[in-house]
Motif scaffolding. Sequence first.
Motif, mmCIF file in Angstrom:
data_model
loop_
_atom_site.group_PDB
_atom_site.id
_atom_site.type_symbol
_atom_site.label_atom_id
_atom_site.label_comp_id
_atom_site.label_asym_id
_atom_site.label_seq_id
_atom_site.Cartn_x
_atom_site.Cartn_y
_atom_site.Cartn_z
ATOM 1 N N ASN A 133 0.875 -1.170 0.000
ATOM 2 C CA ASN A 133 0.000 0.000 0.000
ATOM 3 C C ASN A 133 0.916 1.225 0.000
ATOM 4 N N SER A 135 2.019 5.240 -2.128
ATOM 5 C CA SER A 135 1.545 6.362 -2.925
ATOM 6 C C SER A 135 2.702 6.927 -3.716
ATOM 7 N N ARG A 150 -2.912 8.220 -13.480
ATOM 8 C CA ARG A 150 -3.092 6.772 -13.364
ATOM 9 C C ARG A 150 -1.780 6.131 -12.950
ATOM 10 N N VAL A 173 -3.400 0.183 -10.568
ATOM 11 C CA VAL A 173 -3.552 -0.033 -9.124
ATOM 12 C C VAL A 173 -4.030 1.210 -8.386
ATOM 13 N N GLY A 174 -4.134 2.349 -9.063
ATOM 14 C CA GLY A 174 -4.604 3.563 -8.415
ATOM 15 C C GLY A 174 -4.786 4.672 -9.422
ATOM 16 N N GLN A 175 -5.717 5.602 -9.139
ATOM 17 C CA GLN A 175 -5.935 6.719 -10.050
ATOM 18 C C GLN A 175 -6.755 7.796 -9.374
ATOM 19 N N VAL A 196 -0.864 10.132 -5.019
ATOM 20 C CA VAL A 196 -1.887 9.223 -5.542
ATOM 21 C C VAL A 196 -1.607 7.840 -4.974
ATOM 22 N N GLY A 197 -2.587 7.295 -4.268
ATOM 23 C CA GLY A 197 -2.399 6.004 -3.623
ATOM 24 C C GLY A 197 -2.550 4.846 -4.582
ATOM 25 N N GLY A 198 -1.878 3.750 -4.247
ATOM 26 C CA GLY A 198 -1.984 2.524 -5.028
ATOM 27 C C GLY A 198 -1.908 1.316 -4.118
ATOM 28 N N THR A 199 -2.550 0.231 -4.524
ATOM 29 C CA THR A 199 -2.510 -1.019 -3.776
ATOM 30 C C THR A 199 -2.046 -2.122 -4.705
ATOM 31 N N THR A 211 3.584 5.678 -14.100
ATOM 32 C CA THR A 211 2.600 6.723 -13.849
ATOM 33 C C THR A 211 2.328 7.513 -15.121
#
Length: 374
Positions: A133, A135, A150, A173-175, A196-199, A211
């Motif tokens: 988890n 960012s 994205r 994974v995040g956007q 921007v968070g991503g998992t 990105t």
Amino acid sequence: MSTTLAARRRAAISALIVAVASVLLLTTALAKIADAHGNIVSPASRNYGCWQRWGSDFQNPAMATQDPMCWQAWQADPQAMWNWNGLFREGVAGNHQGAIPDGQLCSAGRTQGGRYNAMDTVGDWKAQSIGNNFSVKLYDQASHGADYIRVYVTKQGYNPITQPLGWGNLELVGQIGNTPAAQWTPESAGGVSIQVGGTASGRTGRHIVYTIWQASHLDQSYYFCSDVTFGGVTPSQSASPSAPASPSASPSPSRPPSPSPSASPSPSSSPPPPGGCAATYALTGQWPGGFQGEVKVTAGSSAITKWTVTVTWTNGQQITNAWNATVTTSGSTATAKSVAHNSALSAGASTTFGFLGSYTGSANGAPTLTCSPS
């Protein structure tokens, strides 16, 4: 002095002042346009990370052993690191996969006349340890904001040390959507930033975070590759970005020489026979003891389903790493075979594969190439 002459001189001086002021305003405006870009500062993109680590010491030969991927990038084009803000394309209209071929994602499809080509080089780039988890932090120097951002991560099983990056290797994974710059965080260096968070569940080991930033001011799409290792502790992202180098900054003229753009191609440059293929060689980068090369494979007047290129060196060179082909070496000869995504070529069509190599002494001559559709 007559009153008329004095008035004329005052008018001329006033006009000169206005002209100088106009030039200064125009220069300032152009400088702001030149600076009007951004980068991923955490986990650092490839060129931003190289600039952070070596920007004040880029001529240090220790980089060749301590940070070899940055070394080859600095040698290929120092401006790619000094001007870290040009990894964009215009007019893509959201069709990112159509605009950027596989193997060229980190250079934004060899944008800016090829300035960032070395960002695509496959190898052991310095990686930042992050958690699953995480960012990404995007620094927007000119406060343009975003239509969207994205964040993608490579799929488990992909190896960035040995494989070129393709669209099929990525998973979203995040956007975030439309976000005006007024909603971003002001930075002390100027401009704004956003996270921007991503998992990335199930990821372990080495990966690439990719990105895409669609800026709001024009149809400009920015593309960034960040090398990471999953399984570590996510670093703090509160630190302000470093002030970027001036886009017009020129490295010292005593830097190691850039590779010659007129590197001799392989003698194998005649048209390929029907049902056959031809191969040509280009030296795309060189530094003491090492180099980067590219081979272009072209089908003849008939389509082929696979190809093999034999590379015979004359100065004891060795291929140490390759992408877009499976390469085996025996003595002074290397054999490169096509891989799944570039085996089939229609009549007259071309593809390329690249590699890193080593050499000793001062000679690094072009190899002899032969190509066969098998």
